[in-house]
Design a protein around this motif. Structure first.
Motif, PDB file in Angstrom:
ATOM      1  N   HIS A 142       0.838  -1.195   0.000  1.00  0.00           N
ATOM      2  CA  HIS A 142       0.000   0.000   0.000  1.00  0.00           C
ATOM      3  C   HIS A 142       0.878   1.251   0.000  1.00  0.00           C
ATOM      4  O   HIS A 142       1.549   1.546   0.988  1.00  0.00           O
ATOM      5  CB  HIS A 142      -0.909  -0.016   1.236  1.00  0.00           C
ATOM      6  CG  HIS A 142      -1.933   1.070   1.234  1.00  0.00           C
ATOM      7  ND1 HIS A 142      -2.791   1.294   2.286  1.00  0.00           N
ATOM      8  CD2 HIS A 142      -2.255   2.007   0.295  1.00  0.00           C
ATOM      9  CE1 HIS A 142      -3.578   2.303   2.008  1.00  0.00           C
ATOM     10  NE2 HIS A 142      -3.276   2.751   0.804  1.00  0.00           N
ATOM     11  N   VAL A 143       0.863   1.977  -1.096  1.00  0.00           N
ATOM     12  CA  VAL A 143       1.666   3.188  -1.249  1.00  0.00           C
ATOM     13  C   VAL A 143       0.810   4.283  -1.857  1.00  0.00           C
ATOM     14  O   VAL A 143       0.068   4.032  -2.821  1.00  0.00           O
ATOM     15  CB  VAL A 143       2.902   2.937  -2.136  1.00  0.00           C
ATOM     16  CG1 VAL A 143       3.657   4.236  -2.399  1.00  0.00           C
ATOM     17  CG2 VAL A 143       3.832   1.923  -1.494  1.00  0.00           C
ATOM     18  N   ASP A 144       0.887   5.482  -1.288  1.00  0.00           N
ATOM     19  CA  ASP A 144       0.180   6.629  -1.843  1.00  0.00           C
ATOM     20  C   ASP A 144       1.023   7.181  -2.988  1.00  0.00           C
ATOM     21  O   ASP A 144       2.027   7.857  -2.772  1.00  0.00           O
ATOM     22  CB  ASP A 144      -0.028   7.684  -0.758  1.00  0.00           C
ATOM     23  CG  ASP A 144      -0.867   8.868  -1.242  1.00  0.00           C
ATOM     24  OD1 ASP A 144      -1.117   8.956  -2.463  1.00  0.00           O
ATOM     25  OD2 ASP A 144      -1.243   9.707  -0.409  1.00  0.00           O
ATOM     26  N   THR A 145       0.619   6.886  -4.199  1.00  0.00           N
ATOM     27  CA  THR A 145       1.416   7.266  -5.370  1.00  0.00           C
ATOM     28  C   THR A 145       1.413   8.763  -5.636  1.00  0.00           C
ATOM     29  O   THR A 145       2.196   9.244  -6.460  1.00  0.00           O
ATOM     30  CB  THR A 145       0.913   6.520  -6.621  1.00  0.00           C
ATOM     31  OG1 THR A 145      -0.488   6.776  -6.797  1.00  0.00           O
ATOM     32  CG2 THR A 145       1.139   5.023  -6.478  1.00  0.00           C
ATOM     33  N   THR A 146       0.545   9.509  -4.944  1.00  0.00           N
ATOM     34  CA  THR A 146       0.592  10.965  -5.092  1.00  0.00           C
ATOM     35  C   THR A 146       1.735  11.561  -4.280  1.00  0.00           C
ATOM     36  O   THR A 146       2.130  12.697  -4.502  1.00  0.00           O
ATOM     37  CB  THR A 146      -0.739  11.600  -4.629  1.00  0.00           C
ATOM     38  OG1 THR A 146      -0.921  11.353  -3.233  1.00  0.00           O
ATOM     39  CG2 THR A 146      -1.903  11.026  -5.415  1.00  0.00           C
ATOM     40  N   VAL A 147       2.255  10.777  -3.337  1.00  0.00           N
ATOM     41  CA  VAL A 147       3.360  11.221  -2.490  1.00  0.00           C
ATOM     42  C   VAL A 147       4.657  10.512  -2.860  1.00  0.00           C
ATOM     43  O   VAL A 147       5.718  11.130  -2.947  1.00  0.00           O
ATOM     44  CB  VAL A 147       3.035  10.973  -1.000  1.00  0.00           C
ATOM     45  CG1 VAL A 147       4.206  11.380  -0.111  1.00  0.00           C
ATOM     46  CG2 VAL A 147       1.772  11.718  -0.599  1.00  0.00           C
ATOM     47  N   ILE A 148       4.571   9.201  -3.078  1.00  0.00           N
ATOM     48  CA  ILE A 148       5.739   8.390  -3.432  1.00  0.00           C
ATOM     49  C   ILE A 148       5.602   7.961  -4.890  1.00  0.00           C
ATOM     50  O   ILE A 148       4.629   7.305  -5.267  1.00  0.00           O
ATOM     51  CB  ILE A 148       5.849   7.165  -2.511  1.00  0.00           C
ATOM     52  CG1 ILE A 148       6.039   7.619  -1.058  1.00  0.00           C
ATOM     53  CG2 ILE A 148       6.993   6.257  -2.947  1.00  0.00           C
ATOM     54  CD1 ILE A 148       6.066   6.492  -0.054  1.00  0.00           C
ATOM     55  N   HIS A 149       6.562   8.341  -5.705  1.00  0.00           N
ATOM     56  CA  HIS A 149       6.457   8.124  -7.148  1.00  0.00           C
ATOM     57  C   HIS A 149       7.336   6.981  -7.656  1.00  0.00           C
ATOM     58  O   HIS A 149       7.218   6.595  -8.828  1.00  0.00           O
ATOM     59  CB  HIS A 149       6.826   9.409  -7.891  1.00  0.00           C
ATOM     60  CG  HIS A 149       6.030  10.608  -7.442  1.00  0.00           C
ATOM     61  ND1 HIS A 149       4.684  10.750  -7.706  1.00  0.00           N
ATOM     62  CD2 HIS A 149       6.401  11.707  -6.729  1.00  0.00           C
ATOM     63  CE1 HIS A 149       4.243  11.879  -7.194  1.00  0.00           C
ATOM     64  NE2 HIS A 149       5.267  12.486  -6.583  1.00  0.00           N
ATOM     65  N   ASN A 150       8.216   6.467  -6.823  1.00  0.00           N
ATOM     66  CA  ASN A 150       9.118   5.403  -7.261  1.00  0.00           C
ATOM     67  C   ASN A 150       8.404   4.054  -7.109  1.00  0.00           C
ATOM     68  O   ASN A 150       8.679   3.282  -6.193  1.00  0.00           O
ATOM     69  CB  ASN A 150      10.400   5.441  -6.425  1.00  0.00           C
ATOM     70  CG  ASN A 150      11.529   4.700  -7.103  1.00  0.00           C
ATOM     71  OD1 ASN A 150      11.592   4.630  -8.329  1.00  0.00           O
ATOM     72  ND2 ASN A 150      12.419   4.138  -6.307  1.00  0.00           N
ATOM     73  N   THR A 151       7.474   3.796  -8.012  1.00  0.00           N
ATOM     74  CA  THR A 151       6.635   2.606  -7.921  1.00  0.00           C
ATOM     75  C   THR A 151       6.561   1.891  -9.265  1.00  0.00           C
ATOM     76  O   THR A 151       6.948   2.428 -10.306  1.00  0.00           O
ATOM     77  CB  THR A 151       5.209   2.973  -7.479  1.00  0.00           C
ATOM     78  OG1 THR A 151       4.617   3.820  -8.473  1.00  0.00           O
ATOM     79  CG2 THR A 151       5.218   3.698  -6.129  1.00  0.00           C
ATOM     80  N   TYR A 152       6.054   0.656  -9.211  1.00  0.00           N
ATOM     81  CA  TYR A 152       5.779  -0.115 -10.420  1.00  0.00           C
ATOM     82  C   TYR A 152       4.666  -1.104 -10.085  1.00  0.00           C
ATOM     83  O   TYR A 152       4.272  -1.259  -8.927  1.00  0.00           O
ATOM     84  CB  TYR A 152       7.027  -0.853 -10.920  1.00  0.00           C
ATOM     85  CG  TYR A 152       7.541  -1.923  -9.990  1.00  0.00           C
ATOM     86  CD1 TYR A 152       7.240  -3.269 -10.199  1.00  0.00           C
ATOM     87  CD2 TYR A 152       8.349  -1.610  -8.895  1.00  0.00           C
ATOM     88  CE1 TYR A 152       7.710  -4.260  -9.354  1.00  0.00           C
ATOM     89  CE2 TYR A 152       8.835  -2.588  -8.051  1.00  0.00           C
ATOM     90  CZ  TYR A 152       8.516  -3.919  -8.280  1.00  0.00           C
ATOM     91  OH  TYR A 152       8.976  -4.903  -7.439  1.00  0.00           O
TER      92      TYR A 152
END
Length: 321
Positions: A142-152
């Motif tokens: 669970h990651v808030d992609t509006t805050v943390i952008h280093n995702t896949y």
């Protein structure tokens, strides 16, 4: 249930050839229990609060009053490039022995226990290190992609089972039947780093809350997961500093405060390493405030101890005028 303090269990494990020299170091020496831990509770994962933090799943620990739940929590790794291998309970010769977790370049054996959120029993699929930054697999964590952008997103790692195995121990009656894979055995021989001070503090704090004990919650803890280690730990710094300012701390307590400041500095370095050398503005302001207060109060306490105690008395009298 009771705690046994004996090396007999470890000797039996080693004699059976179940652990390599590297892996058996993760056994908590002398802690064995005759009754296995409760099933893993079902809970939702809170969002990652800071880029670079890694998820450490919740687990059942054991104290004088029995099993208690240590909530899952996001923490900063000791340095970039390390992954967390969760601890687990393993059965042998009629008792359950806890194998402590550790940090390392690869995830090792954790008993085949399905802790969820990327820890499905073998390895970890919730993310990976890419250079000095951690990339999160949002299909699993669970990651808030509006805050943390280093995702896949990688959904191929998801195993769709009709039932979730909530068994929290490996081996023995009703336990998980799992053996280390070749990769897990290789990981056990790598250099490991023990749990961080914040992780240790997190477990200690869990042991002080009666609501976490299985005897109270019947295997359903009210707080099964947290976004970060309880802020009371950070607030304790301010309370100690206030004690120094009032002249009520002894030299021994002052030394404790200095150690606390050193811990703050270490956590700052960990956060920066895990976050590509950056802290958020809010974190930077909070840390600077804590460090400045700690340094100021340490100076005042030392200065007062070098002068006559009447100086403190005069100060106190002045404060009451």
């Amino acid at each position: 249930m009771r705690r046994l303090f004996s090396m007999r269990i470890l000797l039996l494990l080693l004699a059976a050839g179940l652990f390599s020299a590297a892996s058996h170091a993760q056994v908590s020496v002398g802690i064995s229990v005759h009754v296995g831990p409760p099933a893993l509770p079902l809970y939702e994962q809170p969002p990652c609060p800071v880029e670079g933090y890694l998820w450490t799943p919740g687990y059942w620990a054991y104290g004088d009053a029995g099993y208690y739940w240590v909530p899952g929590v996001w923490v900063a790794p000791p340095r970039a490039g390390l992954l967390w291998t969760p601890g687990y309970w393993g059965w042998n010769e009629g008792v359950y022995v806890f194998h402590t977790g550790y940090w390392g370049p690869h995830v090792g054996f954790y008993g085949g226990v399905n802790y969820g959120f990327g820890y499905g029993g073998v390895g970890f699929v919730g993310g990976e290190w890419r250079g000095g930054r951690f990339a999160y697999n949002t299909a699993v964590v669970h990651v808030d992609t509006t805050v943390i952008h280093n995702t896949y997103v990688n959904r191929t790692v998801i195993v769709n089972n009709t039932t979730v195995n909530r068994t929290s121990f490996s081996g023995g009656p009703g336990g998980i039947n799992a053996r280390p894979t070749r990769d897990e055995m290789a990981a056990s021989r790598e250099s490991h780093v023990q749990a961080t001070s914040m992780q240790s503090s997190h477990e200690r704090m869990a042991s002080t809350n009666r609501a976490n004990f299985a005897s109270e919650n019947h295997g359903r803890p009210a707080t099964a997961a947290m976004s970060r280690v309880n802020t009371r730990e950070a607030n304790q710094q301010a309370r100690i500093a206030n004690g120094v300012k009032s002249g009520q701390l002894t030299p021994h307590e002052t030394s404790h405060l200095e150690n606390r400041e050193a811990n703050i500095n270490r956590e700052v370095r960990n956060d920066r390493a895990a976050n590509g050398g950056r802290l958020t503005g809010q974190e930077r302001a909070q840390v600077n405030h804590q460090q400045n207060n700690a340094s100021k109060q340490i100076y005042e306490d030392k200065h007062n101890n070098k002068t006559d105690r009447p100086v403190l008395q005069q100060h106190a009298e002045h404060q009451h005028r």
